[in-house]
Each structure stands twice: as structure tokens, then as C-alpha cells.
Design a protein around this motif. Structure first.
Motif, PDB file in Angstrom:
ATOM      1  N   ASN A   1      -3.321   1.414  -0.590  1.00  0.00           N
ATOM      2  CA  ASN A   1      -3.573  -0.021  -0.772  1.00  0.00           C
ATOM      3  C   ASN A   1      -4.028  -0.623   0.549  1.00  0.00           C
ATOM      4  O   ASN A   1      -3.220  -1.071   1.364  1.00  0.00           O
ATOM      5  CB  ASN A   1      -2.276  -0.685  -1.259  1.00  0.00           C
TER       6      ASN A   1
ATOM      7  N   ALA B   1      -2.786  -3.851   2.479  1.00  0.00           N
ATOM      8  CA  ALA B   1      -1.616  -3.880   3.362  1.00  0.00           C
ATOM      9  C   ALA B   1      -2.024  -3.719   4.825  1.00  0.00           C
ATOM     10  O   ALA B   1      -1.303  -4.146   5.736  1.00  0.00           O
ATOM     11  CB  ALA B   1      -0.629  -2.785   2.961  1.00  0.00           C
TER      12      ALA B   1
ATOM     13  N   HIS C   1       1.900 -14.826  -9.676  1.00  0.00           N
ATOM     14  CA  HIS C   1       2.089 -13.797 -10.701  1.00  0.00           C
ATOM     15  C   HIS C   1       2.046 -14.433 -12.095  1.00  0.00           C
ATOM     16  O   HIS C   1       1.450 -13.878 -13.022  1.00  0.00           O
ATOM     17  CB  HIS C   1       3.432 -13.092 -10.481  1.00  0.00           C
TER      18      HIS C   1
ATOM     19  N   GLU D   1       1.232  -7.197 -10.339  1.00  0.00           N
ATOM     20  CA  GLU D   1       1.928  -6.871  -9.083  1.00  0.00           C
ATOM     21  C   GLU D   1       1.004  -6.133  -8.114  1.00  0.00           C
ATOM     22  O   GLU D   1       0.956  -6.443  -6.927  1.00  0.00           O
ATOM     23  CB  GLU D   1       3.149  -5.990  -9.374  1.00  0.00           C
ATOM     24  N   GLN D   2       0.280  -5.163  -8.656  1.00  0.00           N
ATOM     25  CA  GLN D   2      -0.611  -4.381  -7.786  1.00  0.00           C
ATOM     26  C   GLN D   2      -1.767  -5.226  -7.273  1.00  0.00           C
ATOM     27  O   GLN D   2      -2.202  -5.085  -6.124  1.00  0.00           O
ATOM     28  CB  GLN D   2      -1.132  -3.148  -8.539  1.00  0.00           C
TER      29      GLN D   2
ATOM     30  N   ASP E   1      -0.490  -7.332  -4.381  1.00  0.00           N
ATOM     31  CA  ASP E   1       0.329  -6.641  -3.380  1.00  0.00           C
ATOM     32  C   ASP E   1      -0.425  -6.501  -2.057  1.00  0.00           C
ATOM     33  O   ASP E   1      -1.431  -5.796  -1.978  1.00  0.00           O
ATOM     34  CB  ASP E   1       0.707  -5.256  -3.920  1.00  0.00           C
TER      35      ASP E   1
ATOM     36  N   THR F   1       1.571  -5.846   0.781  1.00  0.00           N
ATOM     37  CA  THR F   1       2.614  -5.338   1.681  1.00  0.00           C
ATOM     38  C   THR F   1       2.799  -3.822   1.627  1.00  0.00           C
ATOM     39  O   THR F   1       3.077  -3.205   2.651  1.00  0.00           O
ATOM     40  CB  THR F   1       3.983  -6.002   1.390  1.00  0.00           C
ATOM     41  N   HIS F   2       2.638  -3.212   0.442  1.00  0.00           N
ATOM     42  CA  HIS F   2       2.871  -1.767   0.342  1.00  0.00           C
ATOM     43  C   HIS F   2       1.591  -0.991   0.613  1.00  0.00           C
ATOM     44  O   HIS F   2       0.636  -1.089  -0.152  1.00  0.00           O
ATOM     45  CB  HIS F   2       3.401  -1.407  -1.047  1.00  0.00           C
TER      46      HIS F   2
ATOM     47  N   ILE G   1       1.304   3.326  -2.894  1.00  0.00           N
ATOM     48  CA  ILE G   1       2.017   3.120  -4.152  1.00  0.00           C
ATOM     49  C   ILE G   1       2.046   4.458  -4.874  1.00  0.00           C
ATOM     50  O   ILE G   1       0.991   5.094  -5.052  1.00  0.00           O
ATOM     51  CB  ILE G   1       1.333   2.023  -4.992  1.00  0.00           C
TER      52      ILE G   1
ATOM     53  N   HIS H   1      -6.653  -3.945  -7.550  1.00  0.00           N
ATOM     54  CA  HIS H   1      -5.862  -2.821  -8.067  1.00  0.00           C
ATOM     55  C   HIS H   1      -6.757  -1.706  -8.608  1.00  0.00           C
ATOM     56  O   HIS H   1      -6.398  -0.536  -8.570  1.00  0.00           O
ATOM     57  CB  HIS H   1      -4.810  -3.279  -9.093  1.00  0.00           C
TER      58      HIS H   1
END
Lengths: 441, 441
Positions: free
Chosen positions: A21, A24, A42, A55-56, A59, A61-62, A65, A237
């Protein structure tokens, strides 16, 4: 004697275990709710996508995944790890000192990289309780992939196929139907937006933007709430799911002990470029490599090279959020080029950002130029490429000819995002009208 | 978790080094010169085929013939060794205890096994001084393969494509043209025989037999003597070239440590069946295995199951030699089934002989039955098979259901001779008219 390099020994065990990802690492510009002009939440996206997709998408931060086991199993079933192959005969034909490699996303049973995200999105939708999916498709590569994935995970699917492509590539519809998908030409008369477009211009050939509006409308207006929308490109995503390509590629390059001077992929919404390049761009951002990245687009749909970086809608009907991206305007109608997968007005925001800050370069070619490259590739390597992928081939050939001028033994890797066996209409038109079918050197 | 068995580790180094000439083990009935009714000589065949093809066609002494390095290199370039894959999802769907494997000849860039002989014949023609080649093609798989091979070895090519298929599969023509082949619908007006057929029946849809006559006539009437004819099936040397399939398969089965109970392939002229089965039949003849062999043909073209074993011409115009084979008569015109590659009146003499002495079995299915098997396979395994190959799939499915009745864990291997991405017309017609697209269990 044998063309061995490029035939690496990766097996199903080497299918990546995580998606990368990149948001991030570099952040991602906020997606705006056009009603409030504030960042979408969301909750804003919940009516459109299943929970995990939302969520993806948001996202940042991550960095990694985990890829669910069942998704990796489907990746294995449908041909991953895909080969990296050296284009010996193309090199010989061009008389270039450059070494040209290509990643073969064409070997998927639906003929392109699109299954990488289709499998992921379908898996999450099934897990999150979705019963029906809707989507758009241009050339039909995405619609075919999602039809197969929906059949695999037992979900119902409706596809809105851009009418221009519906007519140019009739057999793509048959493929989706063979897998069990239901297909409407877009604009259609089964959505309010489709009917409004048809009322204004009954002969309108459609765009990906129009088809997206129809698919999203169909999903969000289902009163049971059990219909969701899946998207084939543009979204973050989707780009993330595609990073299996680039991660495999890195392992394959390591095995061959080479580092590319150039990496080339075509861009429509940006997902095959992103999936191919992002894992290597991570290395570049860390100063580990000095590879140049080239995104290739049609001069008929020049979102990067002639578009404007600003907030715009993802669709033509203005019912999606707004993305900060290079755009030709959400009401832009490109000509009916055969690379239907590239007929999109905008560009993934992360790819846009990297073009803006010069991490990547971009170039555009006309339809005639890319078909000339396509036939040159078919006659040397034997594989008939998708018109979309032929953009990457043309980019790679021009770099190889540049290397020849400079007499430099450069390493060029491009993404063969798909085959063109369902695009023979385009080849036929080209062959009928061209002066010389191949590039001469 | 992962479908590992069937993903064997063979590499380009494992491409067979020799072809297996089964005629050296079982003999081959003489080919007759219809003028003298005596066995043809090398001189009789010299005007038709290049020197090496003639030698191979009449060779009943050498059990193995070395594959030239340049041919092996081309095999590597175009995707050999081909995968052996297990059909897990088909097994699950059928709820059968049988294990089903398939050899993937569909992965060739031209979409079928046909390149195996196209490369060999083109190589020898080039080496023996041929400048122009002619050939016939049914569905277009052979014509596509020979077009690519001729481009690869730099030979000029004219293809006579059975008119029924020319119209059903327009994009096959574009593929041949993309590779540089020139294509005429057969019957055409560029040969005497073609003109005579058209004079009698202007709307005649053609057969493989008619197209063969035209291609042979075009070759033998070239006053320079530098035009030769190449054949896509039926002939012994073609079957021999295809034995790379069966030899690879044996190595793959050894690696998996399994022995098939059943091996299944479709038959038109017999070459994919022969290439797939002959190397294993050698083992059976020596008493090493007890595998059953099943040849599957269309009930619309039932040469084995309803034909007669006798001497007959290889073509409709009676200008070829006579072969001892199961035949429906050289003037038989099958209905316009979509499995254009199986619309041939006769059968390779070696396959015929083995059916006659019960070394192999045969069964026939209707077009509807095979498309139902094809869609079942596409929805479970993701790959859209050629209508020809769907005959083998139907045969394998019926054996797997038989094994289920008996509750026997049998091992069934079939040859997926090609993909159906250029046959979507057939799928479309089937889906439009069928009651239930898939087999229910």
C-alpha cells in the motif's frame, strides 16, 4: 541456446503474501465528498463498496496488507506467478543492444491483469455479505475478470459495458456470459442516468465515466442494501491489489540479478501501471535503485500529458466522490479508439501525484503508432497484445531504439497487461488501412 | 492449500530431444498412389512436400527422430514445456472421487497444439529450399500456427480456410494476417478445383478435404517447383511432431508419481490425439501400463464410430494419395459444427489401425453436449476451451461421473488442445438456445 533468462523458477509458493500500500509511504490526497467538499468518511463510501474495500481505499497507515489464503489460492488457480520473459526476437529485429523483458499478465484465463483485483474484491464482498455486484467495463477485460471471479466466489454480477466497446468487441460480452455475468451496453435503459443520457443523445457511444455512474447508481439504489459496486481501476485499493505483479517482478529480477533502467506500462485508470511499478518505486524512493518509470497513454485520451491536476468526479454523472487527479474533465468523450480500457478521463490519484512530482514520466502515442508496435511484437514474439498493452510495447520499443542510438546496453521491462485475441477488429481495421504494418529499423 | 500437483517443475531443458515415431513399432499401412494402386514412393510425394517431410512420412524404421536445435528453440520461445494442471474445481463440482488432469496446449501464442508441427514443417521446408508454402485450415488453429511459424522462419504462406469457418470465425483470418499469412476462403476462385466446386454449388461452405485439394493444387502447379504444401493433421509425420506433448506428459506424470487410468483427446484428423497418446501407448504395447485411451469425435462427423476402414483419398478432389483409414467418404460434407478442426472425413492411418485392433476406444458427442461441457469447464476452471477440445472435456467428465458411480478414485488425463477465445460465436449461439448452460450433477 535456449531463451532461459526470464524463465525464472518461481512457483505458487512465491505468490506474494501481502499487497503493498504505497499510500502509507507517500500519503494520498483526500477524496472529497462533493456535497460537503470535506474528506469522505467510511460512512460516505459504505453504500457503494463493501466494508473491506472502503477500509482499504482510505488506508494510509498500513504499508502491507495480508492477502487472504483463499485469494492466494485463486491467484494460483488462475496462473500466478506469471512469467517474466525476455523478448529476444524483438531485440534482434530492432538490432538494439538493449535487453527487453516483459511481465506476462496475458496468461490469465481472462486475458489480463484484471483478475488480481477482481478476485480480491469479490472475496471481500462475499465475506462482507454482499449478494449482488455491479461494475463498469471498457474493452471488457475487467468485466470478464469480475465475471469469472463472481462465479468462483458465487456472487451475482451485472456489468455495464461501454457501448463503443460492446459493438467493437462483441465476443467479450459472450465471454462474460459464458462465466455467468449479465451485460448491458452503457448508456443503458436500466438506470436513471443511462436513460437521461439516451434521451439527450440516443446514439451516444458511452465512456467509462458513464458506465461507472450507471453501475454505482444500480448498486446504491438497491433498497435491500445487498448490492455493492466493484471498480476495475482508478481507485487506490485496486492499484494495491495489482501490486502482486510488481512484487513478483522484483523476485524475478533478483533471480536474474538485473536492475531495470526503464520500466514501462500503459495507463488508463492507472491500475496496471501502479501494480507493476509501485513496489519498484518504493525502492527508488529509498534511494536503492535509479530506474526510470514511464506511463504510456493514448494521444486520443491524454489525461497525464495534456490533462489538469485538480479535483474531479470519478464518473460522468457526478455521483462519485471527487479525486485529486490529472483529468480531462469528467464529461470528456474520447474518440472510439480500440484501447477501450484506456478511454478514461482521469488517473489514479497516487499515479497523478507521482507524475506531478516527477517520480514518473509519461508519453502518449496515436492509435496507428501502437498498432504498428503491436504487429511488430506479434511477428517477433508470437503474442498478439491487447491494444492497451501495445502502448507499453511502443514505449519500450522507442526506448530500445534510443539505447541503440547511444549504443547502451540498457535493461527495459514492460508490462504486457493483456492479450488482444478479443481485439482483432482493431487489428483488422489497422491492417486494412496501414501503409506498413510493422516498425522498420 | 495450493493446487500444487500438476504444477511440475519441468523447464525448457526438459523439452523432448526426439520425436517418437510409432510406425517403427506397429508398422504403418502403405499409402497408395491412386494412379498405380501401388505404394507411393518418395518421388511420388516430392512435388507435394519438402524432402524431409516425405522421408518422415514414409519412415517406418526409426523409432526416434532427433528434434533439430532450432526447432527446440522455437518450442521454448512459444511456451513449451506446457503445464499439466489438475482440475480441482471441476472435480469438486462433479463431486467425483476421480482426479482429473489436463495438458495445456492452449497456452501456445496461437492457442493450440498446432505449433508443434507447424514449427517442424516450416523449419524443414526452409532448410530444404522451399520459398512458398500452402496449406488448408478448418477452424483456423492450424493456419494461425503455420502463419506464425512461417513468419519465424521467413517463408511466404497461402492458407485456404474452409468457408464455413471463415465466416464463423472472422477474427482467425485477422490473426493469420497479423502474422503475415495470406488467406482465401475455400472453395476459392484461385484454383481450378475451387472454381469447379463453385461452378457446381456457388454457396458451398467447404470442407477440410476441399481446402486440402486447393492447397495441394496450388503447390504442385507452381512451375518453379519452389512451392510446397504443409498439412495440419492426418499425416504420419504430423502425428510424430505432436509427440512432444505425450513425452512431456510422461515426464510430468512420473514427477507426480501417477499413472492414468484414462487418457482422453478429441480427434479430427488425429494429430492431437496421436501426439498426446502415442508415447503412452508405447508403454502399453510393452505391457508396462494398463491405461485406457479414448478418442472423442463429433457425432456430426463420426469417422471412427460410424466410418468404414478402407483406402480413401485424403482430400475431396482426389489429387492426394490414398490412405487406409476410417473414412466417411472423401465427398462427405459434415454440417457446419463450430468444431471446424474436426470436420474431416478421414482419420490418421495409425490411429485408425489402433482403433481397429482395439488398442484405443472411441465415442461421439453432439455439438450441444460438448458446449455444455465447455461452459461447465469454463465456469469451474476459468479457461474457455476450443469446441474441439470440449469433446475431450466431455469425454473426461463422463468418465469422472462413471468413476463416481463406482466410487473409484480413478486418474483421468485429457488434452486441452486449444482455447476457444476465437470461437465465441459458437458459445453465443449455444448460450442463446440452450436450456441449461452447464452439466448438472
Amino acid at each position: 541456446m535456449f531463451p532461459k533468462d526470464g524463465r525464472t523458477t518461481l512457483t505458487v509458493d512465491d505468490i506474494p503474501k501481502r499487497w503493498y500500500n504505497i499510500a502509507a509511504d507517500i500519503g494520498s490526497p483526500a477524496i472529497l465528498n462533493p456535497g460537503t467538499m470535506k474528506p469522505v468518511t467510511h460512512a460516505d463510501l459504505a453504500p457503494v463498496f463493501c466494508k473491506t474495500s472502503v477500509e482499504q481505499e482510505l488506508d494510509i497507515t498500513h504499508r502491507f496488507i495480508d492477502i487472504p489464503d483463499l485469494v492466494r489460492e485463486a491467484y494460483a488457480q488462475f496462473g500466478r506467478v506469471t512469467p517474466l520473459q525476455r523478448a529476444y526476437h524483438l531485440e534482434q529485429y530492432l538490432k538494439t543492444p538493449a535487453k527487453i523483458y516483459f511481465k506476462r499478465e496475458d496468461v490469465s484465463p481472462t486475458g489480463s491483469h484484471k483478475l488480481n483485483s477482481a478476485i480480491a474484491q469479490t472475496y471481500y464482498n462475499k465475506r462482507d455479505g454482499t449478494e449482488h455486484l455491479t461494475t463498469e467495463t471498457g474493452a471488457g477485460q475487467w468485466g470478464s475478470a469480475l465475471s469469472l471471479a463472481c462465479n468462483y466466489f458465487d456472487l451475482d454480477l451485472i456489468v455495464f459495458m461501454v457501448k463503443v466497446s460492446f459493438e467493437q468487441k462483441p465476443f467479450r460480452r459472450s465471454i462474460m456470459e459464458t462465466y455467468g455475468g449479465r451485460v448491458y451496453p452503457s448508456p443503458s435503459n436500466v438506470t436513471e442516468y443511462g436513460r437521461s443520457v439516451l434521451a439527450k443523445t440516443p446514439t451516444y457511444g458511452g465512456t467509462l465515466g458513464t458506465a461507472i455512474t450507471e453501475a454505482v447508481e444500480k448498486a446504491v439504489t438497491d433498497p435491500t442494501g445487498q448490492t455493492k459496486y466493484a471498480i476495475g481501476s482508478v481507485a487506490n485499493h485496486v492499484c494495491m491489489h495489482q501490486t502482486v505483479i510488481g512484487q513478483e517482478l522484483i523476485a524475478q529480477l533478483n533471480e536474474l540479478d538485473i536492475v531495470p533502467d526503464h520500466m514501462v506500462a500503459c495507463v488508463g485508470g492507472g491500475s496496471n501501471f501502479a501494480g507493476f511499478a509501485f513496489p519498484m518505486i518504493e525502492k527508488k524512493l529509498k534511494g536503492k535503485i535509479d530506474t526510470q518509470f514511464l506511463a504510456v497513454e493514448p494521444s486520443e485520451v491524454p489525461s497525464l500529458t495534456k490533462g489538469e491536476l485538480r479535483y474531479d468526479f470519478g464518473d460522468s454523472g457526478c455521483i462519485t466522490p471527487m479525486f485529486k487527479m490529472y483529468t480531462l474533465g469528467h464529461d470528456f468523450t474520447p474518440s472510439a479508439v480500440h484501447a477501450g480500457g484506456l478511454r478514461y478521463h482521469g488517473m489514479n490519484p497516487l499515479v497523478s501525484e507521482m507524475y506531478n512530482n516527477k517520480t514518473i514520466n509519461a508519453v502518449s502515442y496515436s492509435e496507428n503508432q501502437i498498432f504498428q508496435a503491436a504487429v511488430t511484437f506479434a511477428r517477433t514474439e508470437g503474442i498478439i497484445p491487447a491494444p492497451e498493452s501495445a502502448h507499453a510495447i511502443k514505449g519500450a520499443i522507442d526506448l530500445a531504439l534510443e539505447a541503440k542510438k547511444k549504443n547502451e546496453e540498457q535493461i527495459i521491462v514492460f508490462n504486457l497487461s493483456g492479450h488482444g485475441l478479443l481485439d482483432m477488429n482493431g487489428y483488422e481495421n489497422y491492417l486494412k488501412n496501414c501503409k506498413d504494418p510493422v516498425i522498420r529499423v
